[in-house]
Enzyme design. Structure first.
Site, PDB file in Angstrom:
ATOM      1  CG  ASP A 302      63.355  89.839  17.879  1.00 53.06           C
ATOM      2  OD1 ASP A 302      62.349  89.172  17.569  1.00 53.06           O
ATOM      3  OD2 ASP A 302      64.417  89.338  18.296  1.00 53.06           O
ATOM      4  CG  ASN A 310      61.327  81.320  26.775  1.00 52.48           C
ATOM      5  OD1 ASN A 310      60.964  81.819  27.836  1.00 52.48           O
ATOM      6  ND2 ASN A 310      60.676  81.523  25.642  1.00 52.48           N
ATOM      7  CG  ASP A 319      54.803  83.181  29.629  1.00 49.72           C
ATOM      8  OD1 ASP A 319      55.284  83.207  28.471  1.00 49.72           O
ATOM      9  OD2 ASP A 319      54.044  82.285  30.046  1.00 49.72           O
ATOM     10  CD  GLU A 346      61.412  85.990  19.880  1.00 51.29           C
ATOM     11  OE1 GLU A 346      62.364  85.675  19.161  1.00 51.29           O
ATOM     12  OE2 GLU A 346      60.419  85.256  20.051  1.00 51.29           O
TER      13      GLU A 346
END
Length: 432
Positions: A302, A310, A319, A346
């Site tokens: 993770d 983000n 991305d 993620e």
């Protein structure tokens, strides 16, 4: 080719053609008798062949046509040439008329021999040789005759357009020599005895053309003749058609299906396996490890504080970050059998077949290091100024009374501990 044969060979060829023709043929003598008839002639007018030989021919000729036949016989006896056939009618045993052609033989009789007329039935249930010949020679399919070893005895003119050979170039050759080597196993009689049934199975194969290329053929066949006939034996009649266009379409469709299958199994953003493919592959590896009692390891990865990433840099950079991390994971998991998938958001999952806990923890630590080495700036992280990852590792030897989900649950618990203990680390399930 015929000119090279001996007189005896030519005689045998012509006699065989006369006997085996599906078209009824006979010879009349000037004395008014049948000199010789072939089996088809007797069958088509309804009389046994042996009963016709030596029998007067007048009773089987339509009364209105007898006078002209006698006139032709008289002209022959007087040495006159009869070149044009005369159409007459025969009377079958059931009283029905049937058309025939009456003419002098192409080769005149030797000096001193009686004159004879050649009679050929023009209509019958079996059709005529000329009709069959026209159908064969005009067909776009290749019609061929072979002996049981594959030697070509006859091949239709369409072989010019499809294969580039003249028929005479193929007569006597073994057709199997033209097959693509990979397709030889498809030939009846090569890997297994020839079928005893008259109809042979439909096969598709590649056959070599005169220029060295290959085209796809589809062939149906039928065995004819009597296996106990030592003189003529059995032959195989084949009808072959070019299916290269169809094969090209099939192959393109197969490639398209493979591509669609691949696309449906890949995460579009990262290029890794997607969740659906992971579920299928993980179940397969679980069964394999259970069967052979080998260890199976799973790593859950993770990205630390990815939501903050983000929020700070935007989804476009988010991305790109996922793509960079995916590439780092590929670099760390180098064995062909290892599988990396995007598990969701993620989070990523790695399946390591035949890998114990120590080996799995080593791979996890290498992945953590590869991600950190990317040095992707992350102002929103509470653990580093760069993007980092936390990993949970679990290993089991699967057994029947334990669900495969148990291994994922254990890896998830290890991942939770890695986060609780400060992130940017790899923790194995069970380590205290």
């Amino acid at each position: 080719m015929v000119d090279q044969w001996t007189n005896a060979e030519q005689t045998q060829l012509y006699f065989s053609a006369f006997r085996l023709s599906a078209n009824g043929m006979a010879f009349f003598s000037e004395e008014g008798l049948f000199l010789r008839v072939n089996p088809a002639f007797g069958k088509q007018i309804g009389y046994p062949e042996e009963a016709l030989n030596g029998m007067p021919w007048e009773p089987v000729i339509h009364p209105d046509d007898r006078k002209q036949i006698h006139s032709i016989m008289k002209d022959l006896a007087n040495g006159m040439t009869v070149s044009h056939p005369f159409e007459a009618r025969l009377i079958r045993s059931d009283g029905m008329p049937i058309r025939c052609s009456v003419t002098a033989p192409v080769v005149p009789p030797p000096t001193g021999q009686p004159a004879a007329l050649f009679v050929q039935i023009l209509e019958s249930d079996a059709g005529s040789d000329s009709l069959y010949r026209t159908l064969i020679e005009q067909s776009t399919d290749v019609v061929s005759m072979h002996d049981l070893s594959g030697r070509i005895l006859y091949i239709s003119p369409s072989c010019r357009a499809l294969l580039g050979y003249e028929p005479v170039e193929l007569i006597g050759k073994n057709v199997y020599d033209l097959f693509h080597p990979e397709d030889l196993t498809k030939i009846p009689g090569i890997t297994a005895p020839m079928e005893t049934a008259p109809e042979l199975p439909l096969i598709s194969y590649r056959i070599r053309t005169k220029n060295g290329g290959y085209v796809w053929f589809e062939t149906s066949g039928r065995i004819t003749g009597n296996e106990h006939d030592s003189e003529n034996g059995q032959t195989v009649i084949c009808i072959s058609r070019d299916i290269s266009s169809r094969k090209q379409t099939e192959q393109q469709l197969m490639k398209t299906n493979e591509l669609l299958q691949k696309i449906s199994s890949i995460d579009a953003l990262t290029g890794l396996a997607n969740r659906r493919f992971f579920d299928e592959r993980f179940a397969k590896e679980w069964r394999h490890a259970m069967r052979f009692s080998t260890p199976l390891s799973v790593i859950l990865l993770d990205i630390d504080y990815f939501k903050r990433y983000n929020d700070t840099y935007g989804h476009h950079d988010g991305d790109a970050c996922l793509q960079y991390v995916a590439e780092a994971m590929r670099h760390a998991a180098k064995r062909p059998g290892d599988m990396i998938a995007r598990y969701g958001g993620e989070e990523f999952v790695i399946v390591l077949p035949v890998t114990d806990g120590r080996g799995a923890l080593y791979v996890a630590e290498r992945m953590r290091s590869e991600v950190e080495r990317l040095r992707i700036p992350h102002r929103g992280s509470a653990v580093s100024s760069f993007v980092t990852a936390s990993l949970g590792v679990a290993t089991m030897i699967p057994v029947r009374n334990v669900s495969l989900r148990e291994l994922i649950i254990r890896a998830d618990k290890a991942l939770y501990r890695a986060k609780q203990e400060g992130r940017n680390r790899a923790i194995a399930y069970g380590d205290e």
